[in-house]
Design an enzyme around this catalytic site. Sequence first.
Site, PDB file in Angstrom:
ATOM      1  N   LYS A   1       0.824  -1.219   0.000  1.00  0.00           N
ATOM      2  CA  LYS A   1       0.000   0.000   0.000  1.00  0.00           C
ATOM      3  C   LYS A   1       0.863   1.276   0.000  1.00  0.00           C
ATOM      4  O   LYS A   1       2.063   1.228   0.312  1.00  0.00           O
ATOM      5  CB  LYS A   1      -0.916  -0.020   1.225  1.00  0.00           C
TER       6      LYS A   1
ATOM      7  N   TYR B   1     -12.884  -3.167  -2.659  1.00  0.00           N
ATOM      8  CA  TYR B   1     -13.386  -2.917  -1.301  1.00  0.00           C
ATOM      9  C   TYR B   1     -14.910  -2.831  -1.298  1.00  0.00           C
ATOM     10  O   TYR B   1     -15.486  -2.016  -0.568  1.00  0.00           O
ATOM     11  CB  TYR B   1     -12.745  -1.645  -0.738  1.00  0.00           C
TER      12      TYR B   1
ATOM     13  N   GLU C   1      -9.299 -11.947  -6.832  1.00  0.00           N
ATOM     14  CA  GLU C   1      -8.399 -10.793  -6.707  1.00  0.00           C
ATOM     15  C   GLU C   1      -7.158 -10.930  -7.596  1.00  0.00           C
ATOM     16  O   GLU C   1      -6.694  -9.937  -8.164  1.00  0.00           O
ATOM     17  CB  GLU C   1      -7.997 -10.600  -5.238  1.00  0.00           C
TER      18      GLU C   1
ATOM     19  N   ASN D   1      -1.938   0.288   6.878  1.00  0.00           N
ATOM     20  CA  ASN D   1      -1.432  -0.973   7.455  1.00  0.00           C
ATOM     21  C   ASN D   1      -0.574  -1.765   6.460  1.00  0.00           C
ATOM     22  O   ASN D   1      -0.536  -2.978   6.477  1.00  0.00           O
ATOM     23  CB  ASN D   1      -2.588  -1.795   8.031  1.00  0.00           C
TER      24      ASN D   1
ATOM     25  N   HIS E   1      -2.227  -5.233   1.642  1.00  0.00           N
ATOM     26  CA  HIS E   1      -3.478  -5.976   1.505  1.00  0.00           C
ATOM     27  C   HIS E   1      -3.107  -7.425   1.244  1.00  0.00           C
ATOM     28  O   HIS E   1      -2.146  -7.699   0.520  1.00  0.00           O
ATOM     29  CB  HIS E   1      -4.302  -5.462   0.312  1.00  0.00           C
TER      30      HIS E   1
HETATM   31  P1  DAT Z   1      -8.006  -6.415   5.839  1.00  0.00           P
HETATM   32  O1  DAT Z   1      -7.201  -5.440   5.028  1.00  0.00           O
HETATM   33  O2  DAT Z   1      -7.273  -6.847   7.085  1.00  0.00           O
HETATM   34  O3  DAT Z   1      -8.527  -7.574   5.031  1.00  0.00           O
HETATM   35  P2  DAT Z   1     -10.692  -5.284   5.702  1.00  0.00           P
HETATM   36  O4  DAT Z   1     -10.911  -6.076   4.475  1.00  0.00           O
HETATM   37  O5  DAT Z   1     -11.725  -5.336   6.781  1.00  0.00           O
HETATM   38  O6  DAT Z   1      -9.291  -5.636   6.400  1.00  0.00           O
HETATM   39  O7  DAT Z   1     -10.510  -3.755   5.330  1.00  0.00           O
HETATM   40  C1  DAT Z   1      -9.781  -3.368   4.190  1.00  0.00           C
HETATM   41  C2  DAT Z   1      -8.981  -2.128   4.511  1.00  0.00           C
HETATM   42  O8  DAT Z   1      -9.875  -1.056   4.810  1.00  0.00           O
HETATM   43  C3  DAT Z   1      -8.074  -2.257   5.737  1.00  0.00           C
HETATM   44  O9  DAT Z   1      -6.843  -2.871   5.446  1.00  0.00           O
HETATM   45  C4  DAT Z   1      -7.934  -0.830   6.136  1.00  0.00           C
HETATM   46  C5  DAT Z   1      -9.298  -0.215   5.803  1.00  0.00           C
HETATM   47  N1  DAT Z   1     -10.165  -0.222   6.983  1.00  0.00           N
HETATM   48  C6  DAT Z   1     -10.846  -1.288   7.504  1.00  0.00           C
HETATM   49  N2  DAT Z   1     -11.527  -0.937   8.594  1.00  0.00           N
HETATM   50  C7  DAT Z   1     -11.274   0.390   8.791  1.00  0.00           C
HETATM   51  C8  DAT Z   1     -11.685   1.350   9.763  1.00  0.00           C
HETATM   52  N3  DAT Z   1     -12.514   1.026  10.760  1.00  0.00           N
HETATM   53  N4  DAT Z   1     -11.222   2.617   9.634  1.00  0.00           N
HETATM   54  C9  DAT Z   1     -10.396   2.956   8.622  1.00  0.00           C
HETATM   55  N5  DAT Z   1      -9.960   2.106   7.660  1.00  0.00           N
HETATM   56  C10 DAT Z   1     -10.389   0.838   7.750  1.00  0.00           C
HETATM   57 MG    MG Z   2      -9.890  -7.633   3.511  1.00  0.00          MG
END
Ligand code: DAT
Ligand code: MG
Length: 157
Positions: A13, A53, A130, A116, A119
């Site tokens: 990222k 997303y 994906e 973070n 992905h």
């Molecule tokens: P992951 O990346 O661990 O699979 P996810 O699919 O729930 O997690 O979310 C995708 C991304 O969206 C995540 O890496 C960062 C962002 N994200 C998720 N929850 C968030 C939140 N509460 N506030 C801000 N960004 C968030």
């Molecule tokens: Mg995810």
Amino acid sequence: MSENFEKTLVLIKPDAIQRSLVGDIIQRFERKGLKLLGLKMMSLDEAVLREHYAHLVDKPFFAGLAKFMKSTPVVAMCWEGVEAVAAVRLIAGITKAREADAGTIRGDFAMSVSCNVIHASDTTENAEIEVKRFFNSDEIYDYDKTEYLHIYADDER
Ligand code: DAT
Ligand code: MG
């Protein structure tokens, strides 16, 4: 080759690009014993982010997430291995990086929920979708990784 071999998608990222962590992150996957099948830098547009997303488009943070993901190009990678989807999630660490286990990529390199660093596909079904979303079939390379002889036992390959 065993049917347990899976392909999974990883994106490095924009926070990791800005912080010069690309090499460190790739090294984690290489050292684990995963096989690199595809690698490229690319810019993501709103359309692909809404698809990628889709489970988050209605969240209040989606606009910020999309802006962040468009702020620099990302590095897209396809990695392969036995049960690679789960193995990559395990070394990625949980979403909220400041609570991710030490030793994971997020646990070692990040503090944020949204910034973070990587992905990683979360299920085998999503991984298939994906990899196809980010790579054309001719960008996924098929070759023998001789190291596999030492990474897996005979009955695992
Ligand atoms: P992951 O990346 O661990 O699979 P996810 O699919 O729930 O997690 O979310 C995708 C991304 O969206 C995540 O890496 C960062 C962002 N994200 C998720 N929850 C968030 C939140 N509460 N506030 C801000 N960004 C968030
Ligand atoms: Mg995810």
